[in-house]
Scaffold this motif. Sequence first.
Motif, PDB file in Angstrom:
ATOM      1  N   MET A   1      11.601   7.266  -7.520  1.00 43.76           N
ATOM      2  CA  MET A   1      10.469   8.179  -7.305  1.00 43.76           C
ATOM      3  C   MET A   1      10.537   9.376  -8.240  1.00 43.76           C
ATOM      4  O   MET A   1       9.524   9.856  -8.754  1.00 43.76           O
ATOM      5  N   GLN A   2      11.765   9.867  -8.478  1.00 41.97           N
ATOM      6  CA  GLN A   2      11.936  11.053  -9.333  1.00 41.97           C
ATOM      7  C   GLN A   2      11.433  10.819 -10.754  1.00 41.97           C
ATOM      8  O   GLN A   2      11.101  11.762 -11.458  1.00 41.97           O
TER       9      GLN A   2
ATOM     10  N   ARG B   1       1.510   7.791  -1.823  1.00 48.33           N
ATOM     11  CA  ARG B   1       1.820   6.371  -1.691  1.00 48.33           C
ATOM     12  C   ARG B   1       3.275   6.148  -1.308  1.00 48.33           C
ATOM     13  O   ARG B   1       3.635   5.050  -0.897  1.00 48.33           O
ATOM     14  N   SER B   2       4.121   7.156  -1.503  1.00 53.79           N
ATOM     15  CA  SER B   2       5.541   6.969  -1.196  1.00 53.79           C
ATOM     16  C   SER B   2       6.110   8.226  -0.555  1.00 53.79           C
ATOM     17  O   SER B   2       5.626   9.335  -0.784  1.00 53.79           O
ATOM     18  N   VAL B   3       7.136   8.015   0.254  1.00 50.79           N
ATOM     19  CA  VAL B   3       7.733   9.139   0.974  1.00 50.79           C
ATOM     20  C   VAL B   3       9.213   8.850   1.219  1.00 50.79           C
ATOM     21  O   VAL B   3       9.604   7.685   1.361  1.00 50.79           O
ATOM     22  N   LEU B   4      10.013   9.906   1.227  1.00 50.30           N
ATOM     23  CA  LEU B   4      11.436   9.776   1.549  1.00 50.30           C
ATOM     24  C   LEU B   4      11.694  10.337   2.941  1.00 50.30           C
ATOM     25  O   LEU B   4      11.174  11.403   3.286  1.00 50.30           O
ATOM     26  N   ILE B   5      12.503   9.620   3.730  1.00 49.80           N
ATOM     27  CA  ILE B   5      12.864  10.116   5.061  1.00 49.80           C
ATOM     28  C   ILE B   5      14.367   9.920   5.272  1.00 49.80           C
ATOM     29  O   ILE B   5      15.025   9.214   4.523  1.00 49.80           O
TER      30      ILE B   5
ATOM     31  N   ASP C   1       0.821  -1.209   0.000  1.00 49.72           N
ATOM     32  CA  ASP C   1       0.000   0.000   0.000  1.00 49.72           C
ATOM     33  C   ASP C   1       0.855   1.260   0.000  1.00 49.72           C
ATOM     34  O   ASP C   1       0.501   2.266  -0.615  1.00 49.72           O
ATOM     35  N   TYR C   2       1.987   1.193   0.709  1.00 50.43           N
ATOM     36  CA  TYR C   2       2.860   2.367   0.810  1.00 50.43           C
ATOM     37  C   TYR C   2       4.323   1.938   0.729  1.00 50.43           C
ATOM     38  O   TYR C   2       4.645   0.790   1.052  1.00 50.43           O
ATOM     39  N   VAL C   3       5.157   2.892   0.339  1.00 56.03           N
ATOM     40  CA  VAL C   3       6.599   2.624   0.409  1.00 56.03           C
ATOM     41  C   VAL C   3       7.305   3.814   1.057  1.00 56.03           C
ATOM     42  O   VAL C   3       6.983   4.983   0.787  1.00 56.03           O
TER      43      VAL C   3
ATOM     44  N   GLU D   1      -3.457  10.613   4.476  1.00 57.17           N
ATOM     45  CA  GLU D   1      -3.639  11.961   5.014  1.00 57.17           C
ATOM     46  C   GLU D   1      -2.323  12.469   5.625  1.00 57.17           C
ATOM     47  O   GLU D   1      -1.925  13.613   5.410  1.00 57.17           O
ATOM     48  N   ALA D   2      -1.661  11.602   6.377  1.00 57.67           N
ATOM     49  CA  ALA D   2      -0.395  11.992   7.020  1.00 57.67           C
ATOM     50  C   ALA D   2       0.650  12.361   5.964  1.00 57.67           C
ATOM     51  O   ALA D   2       1.369  13.353   6.119  1.00 57.67           O
ATOM     52  N   LEU D   3       0.730  11.587   4.885  1.00 59.88           N
ATOM     53  CA  LEU D   3       1.711  11.875   3.842  1.00 59.88           C
ATOM     54  C   LEU D   3       1.386  13.174   3.118  1.00 59.88           C
ATOM     55  O   LEU D   3       2.286  13.920   2.729  1.00 59.88           O
TER      56      LEU D   3
END
Lengths: 464, 464
Positions: A178-179, A308-312, A162-164, A349-351
């Motif tokens: 992602m880019q 759906r995706s985020v960088l940390i 669902d998410y990465v 929502e958080a993303l």
Amino acid sequence: MPESVAIVGAGLVGCVAALGLSAKGYDVSVYEMRKDPRTDAASGKNMRSINLAVSDRGIRALHYIDSAMANRVLRNVIPMTGRMIHDATGIRQESQPYGLFGESIKSIDRLLLNRALLDELDRRDIAVHFGHKIVDMSSVSVDAPVALDFLTAGERRTYTYDYVVGADGAYSQSRYLMQKTMRMDYFQKYVAQQYLELYIPPADSMDAAGGVPRYSLDPNHLHIWPRKEYMLIALANHDGSFTVTFFCTWALIEALHTADAFLTFFRSSFPDAYTLIGEEALRQAHRHQPRGALMQLAVSPFASPNRRSVLIGDAAHSMVPFYGQGMNCGFEDVHVLMKLLDDSDDLKEALARYTPARKDDVDTICRLAYENYRNMSAQVLDPLYLLRKKIDYVFGKYANGRLFPWIPMYTMISFRGDIRYSDAERIEKRQAGILAFLSWAGAGGIAVLAAGFSAHWFRTLSRH
Amino acid sequence: MPESVAIVGAGLVGCVAALGLSAKGYDVSVYEMRKDPRTDAASGKNMRSINLAVSDRGIRALHYIDSAMANRVLRNVIPMTGRMIHDATGIRQESQPYGLFGESIKSIDRLLLNRALLDELDRRDIAVHFGHKIVDMSSVSVDAPVALDFLTAGERRTYTYDYVVGADGAYSQSRYLMQKTMRMDYFQKYVAQQYLELYIPPADSMDAAGGVPRYSLDPNHLHIWPRKEYMLIALANHDGSFTVTFFCTWALIEALHTADAFLTFFRSSFPDAYTLIGEEALRQAHRHQPRGALMQLAVSPFASPNRRSVLIGDAAHSMVPFYGQGMNCGFEDVHVLMKLLDDSDDLKEALARYTPARKDDVDTICRLAYENYRNMSAQVLDPLYLLRKKIDYVFGKYANGRLFPWIPMYTMISFRGDIRYSDAERIEKRQAGILAFLSWAGAGGIAVLAAGFSAHWFRTLSRH
């Protein structure tokens, strides 16, 4: 059925993200390109890094997830209550405390911390797939899950989540993927400095083997040999040794390309460290140890528009190591994300809210870290800087909370995780402004007194 | 034996680099990921771009390599002597000439130009390997050649060259591979605008088929519908049609997500263009035409420290299209490199000198291109801007070379390739400073006269 999250990267920030999202009820799997550092003998060499200093933001994030876990993971840290400044003679050392009340930042070996975090993932039955290199990511819309392609043992495998979460460091492959599917602003700049890793062995190897480690230098300080254009730092390890890092410009290290030139330079610049490290070890390090590059890196936004995706962590923001905040900021990323989940209990929502909630703070600490090089390598010797430290000490310790608010900058960054990085910078600007005003007002006051006195004197004279 | 050069990318800049280095005696091979655009029917669709305007810098570079070649390649251009401003009523059109003496920039279809350049490569027996995707590049030292790995028809092949030139565009794969082996500063930022491609067919399709193309608008102008927050532009094609581009913010195009909303908006904003494009074509474009992102991109340095690889064209510096200089700047990259080769006849030496020789100019035009959006979309209607254009016209045409030096900015950028971009910016700052001084001096002069007159008047009054 809980939603599933793939975390790319089982380094420090990836592990903490896995623990955090698992605690929030997500079904988490972790993928890591390298082998398991708990069983792979070579991993110590592969995970080159200066020692880490865990401070309040990192500790807070761990405790927010699970206090018992945080205590287990941090049991081997060595508290450092201040800087120890080594002068050029190699004889004098001077302590500069970090906090007002004996607060400490904590030295820890990156590899030990990573292993301890991985043990915590095992404890929670979070699957970690080592030897999996991410090679493709297709994330088409807000309604479809993400397909991830990994290369493992020569085979290509696809998994759907669902998410990465991309937590695979400064040279992030998930960021690169992602880019390709979104408009991501990106900035990367190398600084003029490089670093070379060195090592001070335990003071007495017989004793260390026997049990109680013995140190050649005070383990409860971060040791600095500030020489303006270059500097040396040392952080204690648990076994009595110190991990030492030599920072200088690429131009300087390239000028010192023969071992003899390097040794001569090192002996005259850091006589005490020269003795502690040893001539042969320095010669070996000069020949074999690779020079590390230091880079600043920023992206925007952190999360994809389809949420759906985020960088940390370093994948989203790499900073130079001069404020000791790289890892702490990465852990705080997870903390911020979890607090957004407290508000809405919906990762989408958080993303959507994550980049606006986080971008300013991350940009601020990246900038502060860069500016702190001057601070560590030169200003620690500057009388004006030391005066400011004294004022901070007096105002911060005795006035703050009684007469007027006053918190030294270092305290806000390292010991007050409740203050956002960007707020800390604003507060410090105000404090610096007040001091500038007071010094002008002081000078002005003296001028007024002088003018008054001369007028008096002139009148007195004229009377005669 | 001549040294060998691999050029990655057979687009416009890659082809020109191949022609230039071949003319200098290097043994050149070109590798291109896509199929041959001269035989691949789909390539027209794959090479999306607004029409190009070739101007002095691009033309100069081609002539520097080979004048006969330049003339062949540019034989199909359509000269544009100015901008044609379309007002909101859809009735009035106003011409604003580009140059002082009828100079023109030249409209050309990207695909036609690319095909013509590839024909020139054939003519010189320069090998172009289509369907070759670069996947690895190992460039270890100043003394060893570069090994390049390509994926072609599912196979991996390695070739070795003395040098490699990355000319594979904004999403350059060779740049990505170079970044792995060197410290390359990198900056990429998307702008708020997107673009959507549209099309005005020839005025009379019967006639166009018969031979002489007929245009619905003057083909010798670049047509602009400036509406501040958004704009439409149109450039003539050789067959009587126009390639039209609609620029607006992402926020606006996303707000216009239904075809009806888009059509209503378009009709009221660009009534004449609405008729020329046609409702059905607009509806189809809104549904099927992808929105193009616009990005600024910069790297530093351009060449690797081992002087074996270099990035040119969009791979090294992407700019927004608002000054019509992207391709011209890329051709000028080749020109600069060739002039460095004239000095030393050693590509290693030329690459060592290339970044310092070129960086300022490239940064300048990227910035100017970004700033020119406001110019094209809004300032062309501003009375102060038009006044400045008139002053430029008078000073540039009658004073320059006779009374004092004066060259309008647009002329320097588009018609004076002998003036570096960075020098053009400096000269323009000086000219703007002179005008500001004159207007103040003028105001001052009026004030002095007024003061003198009032003094006289006051004296006259006092006498009575």
